[in-house]
Design a protein around this motif. Structure first.
Motif, PDB file in Angstrom:
ATOM      1  N   THR A  22      -7.870  73.439  19.657  1.00  0.00           N
ATOM      2  CA  THR A  22      -7.274  72.623  20.549  1.00  0.00           C
ATOM      3  C   THR A  22      -6.618  71.745  20.446  1.00  0.00           C
ATOM      4  OG1 THR A  22     -10.178  72.333  20.430  1.00  0.00           O
ATOM      5  CG2 THR A  22      -9.047  70.385  20.518  1.00  0.00           C
ATOM      6  N   ASP A  28      -6.557  68.403  28.767  1.00  0.00           N
ATOM      7  CA  ASP A  28      -6.807  67.343  29.154  1.00  0.00           C
ATOM      8  C   ASP A  28      -8.409  66.854  28.867  1.00  0.00           C
ATOM      9  OD1 ASP A  28      -4.833  66.733  29.983  1.00  0.00           O
ATOM     10  OD2 ASP A  28      -4.666  67.484  31.883  1.00  0.00           O
ATOM     11  N   ASP A  29      -8.848  68.058  29.561  1.00  0.00           N
ATOM     12  CA  ASP A  29     -10.505  68.205  29.393  1.00  0.00           C
ATOM     13  C   ASP A  29     -10.983  68.662  28.197  1.00  0.00           C
ATOM     14  OD1 ASP A  29     -13.690  68.000  29.767  1.00  0.00           O
ATOM     15  OD2 ASP A  29     -12.559  68.940  31.897  1.00  0.00           O
ATOM     16  N   PRO A  31     -14.307  69.072  26.280  1.00  0.00           N
ATOM     17  CA  PRO A  31     -15.434  69.285  25.819  1.00  0.00           C
ATOM     18  C   PRO A  31     -15.703  70.707  26.997  1.00  0.00           C
ATOM     19  CG  PRO A  31     -15.558  67.480  26.537  1.00  0.00           C
ATOM     20  CD  PRO A  31     -14.191  67.194  26.390  1.00  0.00           C
ATOM     21  N   GLN A  32     -15.075  70.734  28.194  1.00  0.00           N
ATOM     22  CA  GLN A  32     -15.204  71.844  28.699  1.00  0.00           C
ATOM     23  C   GLN A  32     -13.833  72.592  27.857  1.00  0.00           C
ATOM     24  OE1 GLN A  32     -16.657  72.900  31.812  1.00  0.00           O
ATOM     25  NE2 GLN A  32     -15.404  74.514  31.609  1.00  0.00           N
TER      26      GLN A  32
END
Length: 71
Positions: A22, A28-29, A31-32
């Protein structure tokens, strides 16, 4: 799991792996990204390896090379 260590086997390695990915990817996302990353690690575990620590290590190494990161 011993009485002195309540962390299940492999959780530390798993968290290190997804945290590093991460931080390097800066998605940008988040959780995805985490969902996709863990799904891929699960696929590797189900098809190639069974040991959680080994999955985390190998997947981290493979992901780093494919993304152009040196881990």
């Amino acid at each position: 799991m011993s009485a002195n260590n309540s962390t299940p086997y492999g959780v530390k390695s798993l968290l290190e792996c997804i945290s590093r990915a991460t931080l390097l990817a800066e998605p940008d996302d988040i959780p995805q990204f985490l969902s996709t990353h863990v799904d891929e690690m699960t696929r590797v575990r189900d098809t190639e390896l069974r040991d959680t620590k080994e999955v985390a290590f190998r997947y981290q190494e493979q992901w780093g090379k494919s993304e152009g990161y040196f881990i």
